[in-house]
Design a protein around this motif. Structure first.
Motif, short mmCIF file in Angstrom:
data_model
loop_
_atom_site.label_atom_id
_atom_site.label_comp_id
_atom_site.label_asym_id
_atom_site.label_seq_id
_atom_site.Cartn_x
_atom_site.Cartn_y
_atom_site.Cartn_z
N TYR B 13 1.35 -1.67 0.69
CA TYR B 13 -0.04 0.12 0.06
C TYR B 13 1.24 1.44 -0.44
O TYR B 13 2.00 1.22 0.54
N PHE B 17 3.34 -0.59 3.47
CA PHE B 17 3.03 -1.48 4.33
C PHE B 17 2.56 -2.66 3.07
O PHE B 17 1.62 -2.46 2.36
N ALA B 19 0.75 -5.68 2.38
CA ALA B 19 -0.61 -6.36 2.89
C ALA B 19 -0.51 -8.23 2.30
O ALA B 19 -1.05 -8.41 2.47
N ASN B 39 -7.78 -10.78 11.27
CA ASN B 39 -8.49 -9.08 10.64
C ASN B 39 -7.01 -9.26 10.77
O ASN B 39 -5.83 -9.32 11.31
N GLY B 40 -6.88 -8.44 9.42
CA GLY B 40 -5.81 -7.54 8.73
C GLY B 40 -5.02 -9.04 8.08
O GLY B 40 -3.86 -8.14 7.59
N ALA B 41 -5.79 -9.80 7.29
CA ALA B 41 -4.91 -10.87 6.92
C ALA B 41 -4.29 -10.60 5.65
O ALA B 41 -3.43 -10.94 5.21
N GLY B 42 -4.89 -10.09 5.34
CA GLY B 42 -5.23 -9.46 3.85
C GLY B 42 -6.30 -10.13 2.55
O GLY B 42 -6.12 -10.18 1.67
N LYS B 43 -7.45 -10.68 3.68
CA LYS B 43 -8.29 -11.30 2.86
C LYS B 43 -9.05 -10.47 1.50
O LYS B 43 -9.37 -10.23 0.81
N THR B 44 -9.48 -8.78 2.60
CA THR B 44 -10.20 -8.05 1.46
C THR B 44 -9.08 -7.56 0.72
O THR B 44 -9.43 -7.26 -0.93
N THR B 45 -7.53 -7.42 1.00
CA THR B 45 -6.92 -7.15 -0.34
C THR B 45 -6.89 -7.88 -0.98
O THR B 45 -6.54 -7.34 -2.23
#
Ligand SMILES: Nc1ncnc2c1ncn2[C@@H]1O[C@H](COP(=O)(O)OP(=O)(O)O)[C@@H](O)[C@H]1O
Ligand SMILES: [Mg+2]
Lengths: 253, 310
Positions: B13, B17, B19, B39-45
């Motif tokens: 990003y 960062f 991701a 949370n924050g694992a990178g799934k949505t990314t």
């Protein structure tokens, strides 16, 4: 070309416009009437004629431009800022539509709305004064081009804006002065020589001048130059939008 | 045929960062893949990059064989996305909002199909309601209806059941089941391990921008078939006596607990054998308990292992 995609955006935006049709209609009618009362009647009774045209008629093209330009900017900037704000922009960004198709949909709708408002103002003005349009085709062309080019500018503003304040401040601080100083209510030739030169850097001058030429056959700057200016302005706006989508600036992480 | 192919995908990003740190993933046509991760694992990314919302830093993504950057039109035509966040225009009504999405994807009008989708999602009665007047669960249903409106071949569901009522979860699973029957490829992210167990063919675990595990669910479940026998000893042992060595036994809790792992599906559990050996070695047993490891244990231990400093 995803024509259905363009239509979907255009239609969706126009639906929003029709939801508030009465509001869109009434406010330009009232403000135009007020301008005629203040500028046409009060001031116009002292300024008899400008270059052979009655002052009431002389301000009509400027009045239309004033509204059309500010409406185009606010319509288009809001149209693209709002999906950014609500998050619904994910839809066009993940759909099989190109940047040009997105722009055509949003800007087309914004330009249609301001064209409609321009027509309402002209009709209102016709109630107050005897209207004459010397070159109707050129008048329409200038009007349409203005709607499109300033909707493009508004689109850029909406892409750039990070909050509602910015969205409103830019037109207020930059665009409104340019329009007022663009010869809406006076002829450039009425200004002192230094200001006449400075004014030539204001793109709005070329629009209003060309538009007024379509009405009365007289202009502050040559008509060819007006056309060139608006074409260049449209081209620059398109190029900026293309670069924004290319780089994903403020829209794609 | 691989429907979705991700190769060496990295995403850094703007702030610097990272991701996604090199993700490789291949999803077959008709497959249902559940991506599990904190949370924050990178799934949505990961999903956003496949769908065109995030620009990849390096690596390649293909959907239906089409590169999602170069050939975005063909790739995106195949994709339906239900985003994690509830992004809806508040003043738009339900049916026009769903119709809009179908049009955006260049599909001809098909009111019968939209009616069918809305009915299955219990939204038909709300078709003329502004989305702002809907409850959270109903809003999510609208997002699902939008994603289905253009008949996608690949459907991404980003935490579709996080914080929703039981009813919606049940409806969602039913829809997934039906789409599976039609050969739709589905990728969903979730926190809920039961969800992955219930509907996925394959399970992936992602953390810190890396896929840690990607395995057929059945095989994973057979791994889960392993049980632990924990034998609490009267006195702690420093080391295992020679007779008990080389049998996969482990000492825990400072030698107070002997752990024997066995496969429930195997013919012999080895428990009787172990008990006999303990008696003949003169080791007194205080208590015995058994414990079955779950997907959650595997998940937690993998994530914990990854977070240990290297
Ligand atoms: N636009 C962004 N800019 C910077 N960092 C981001 C952005 N979006 C997500 N991140 C960071 O990337 C990491 C992964 O986020 P995300 O993909 O949303 O994880 P998940 O969906 O698994 O919860 C998080 O640490 C998050 O803070
Ligand atoms: Mg997420």
């Amino acid at each position: 070309m995803n024509l259905r995609g363009i239509w979907a955006i255009y239609h969706y935006e126009m639906t929003r416009f029709f939801r508030t049709l009465l509001q869109s209609f009434i406010s330009p009618v009232i403000s135009t009437s007020l301008y005629f009362v203040v500028f046409g009647a009060a001031i116009g009774s002292r300024i008899q004629e400008v270059e052979g045209v009655s002052y009431g008629a002389f301000i009509v093209p400027g009045l239309v431009m004033l509204s059309v330009i500010s409406q185009s900017i606010s319509n288009a900037s809001f149209a693209i800022y709002f999906p950014k704000f609500t998050g619904t922009i994910y839809e066009p960004l993940s759909a099989p539509v190109s940047f040009l198709e997105i722009v055509i949909g949003f800007v087309g709708a914004a330009a249609t709305k301001s064209l409609f408002i321009g027509a309402v103002i002209l009709a209102t003005a016709a109630l107050f004064i005897d209207m004459q349009v010397m070159h109707p085709a050129a008048m329409l062309a200038f009007l349409v081009l203005t709607c499109i080019s300033f909707s493009l500018l508004g689109f850029i503003l909406g892409l750039w804006a990070g909050n509602f304040e910015q969205l409103q401040l830019v037109p207020l601080l930059i665009v409104t002065p340019l329009i007022f100083l663009g010869g809406s209510f006076y002829s450039i030739s009425m200004l002192p020589p230094l200001w006449q030169t400075i004014t030539l850097f204001n793109p709005v001058v070329y629009l209003i001048s060309g538009f007024r030429w379509a009405f009365f056959g007289m202009a502050d700057v040559p008509i060819g130059l007006s056309l060139l200016a608006i074409a260049a302005f449209t081209g620059i706006c398109l190029a900026v939008i293309w670069i924004i989508f290319r780089t994903g600036w403020r829209i794609r992480a | 045929m691989a429907m979705v192919e991700v190769e060496g995908l990295r995403k850094v990003y703007d702030g610097g960062f990272e991701a996604l740190k090199g993700v490789d993933l291949s999803i077959e046509k008709g497959e249902i893949l559940a991506l599990l991760g904190p949370n924050g694992a990178g799934k949505t990314t990961l999903i956003s990059t496949i769908c065109g919302l995030v620009q990849p830093t390096s690596g390649a993504v293909r959907v239906g064989g089409h590169d999602v950057v170069r050939d975005y039109r063909a790739a995106r035509s195949l994709i339906g996305l239900v985003p994690q966040e509830i992004n809806l225009e508040p003043f738009s009504k339900v049916l026009p909002a769903v119709r809009f999405t179908r049009g955006l994807f260049g599909k001809p009008r098909n009111e019968a199909l939209l009616e069918d989708i809305l009915r299955r999602l219990s939204l038909w009665d709300k078709r003329d309601t502004q989305t702002r007047a809907l409850s959270g669960g109903m809003k999510r249903r609208v997002l699902i209806a939008k994603a289905l409106s253009h008949e996608p071949e690949v459907l991404f569901l980003d935490e579709p059941t996080a914080g929703v009522d039981v009813e919606l979860r049940r409806d969602m699973w039913a829809i997934v089941e039906e789409l599976r029957g039609r050969g739709t490829t589905i990728i969903l992210t979730t926190h809920y391990i039961e969800e992955a167990e219930a509907i996925a063919d394959r399970v992936g675990v992602i953390n810190g921008g890396r896929i840690l595990l990607l395995e057929d669910k059945k095989r994973l479940l057979s791994r889960l078939g392993r049980k632990e026998l924990r034998v609490e000893l009267d006195t702690s042992l420093a080391t295992l006596p020679p007779a008990l060595q080389n049998r996969g036994l482990a000492l825990e809790d400072g030698g107070r607990v002997l752990v024997h792992t066995y496969d429930t599906a195997a013919d012999r559990s080895g428990i009787a054998h172990l008990m006999a050996d303990l008696r003949s070695e003169g080791i007194a047993v205080r208590d015995v308990s058994t414990r079955q490891s779950t997907l959650e244990d595997i998940f937690v231990s993998m994530v914990a292992k990854q977070e240990e400093p290297a």
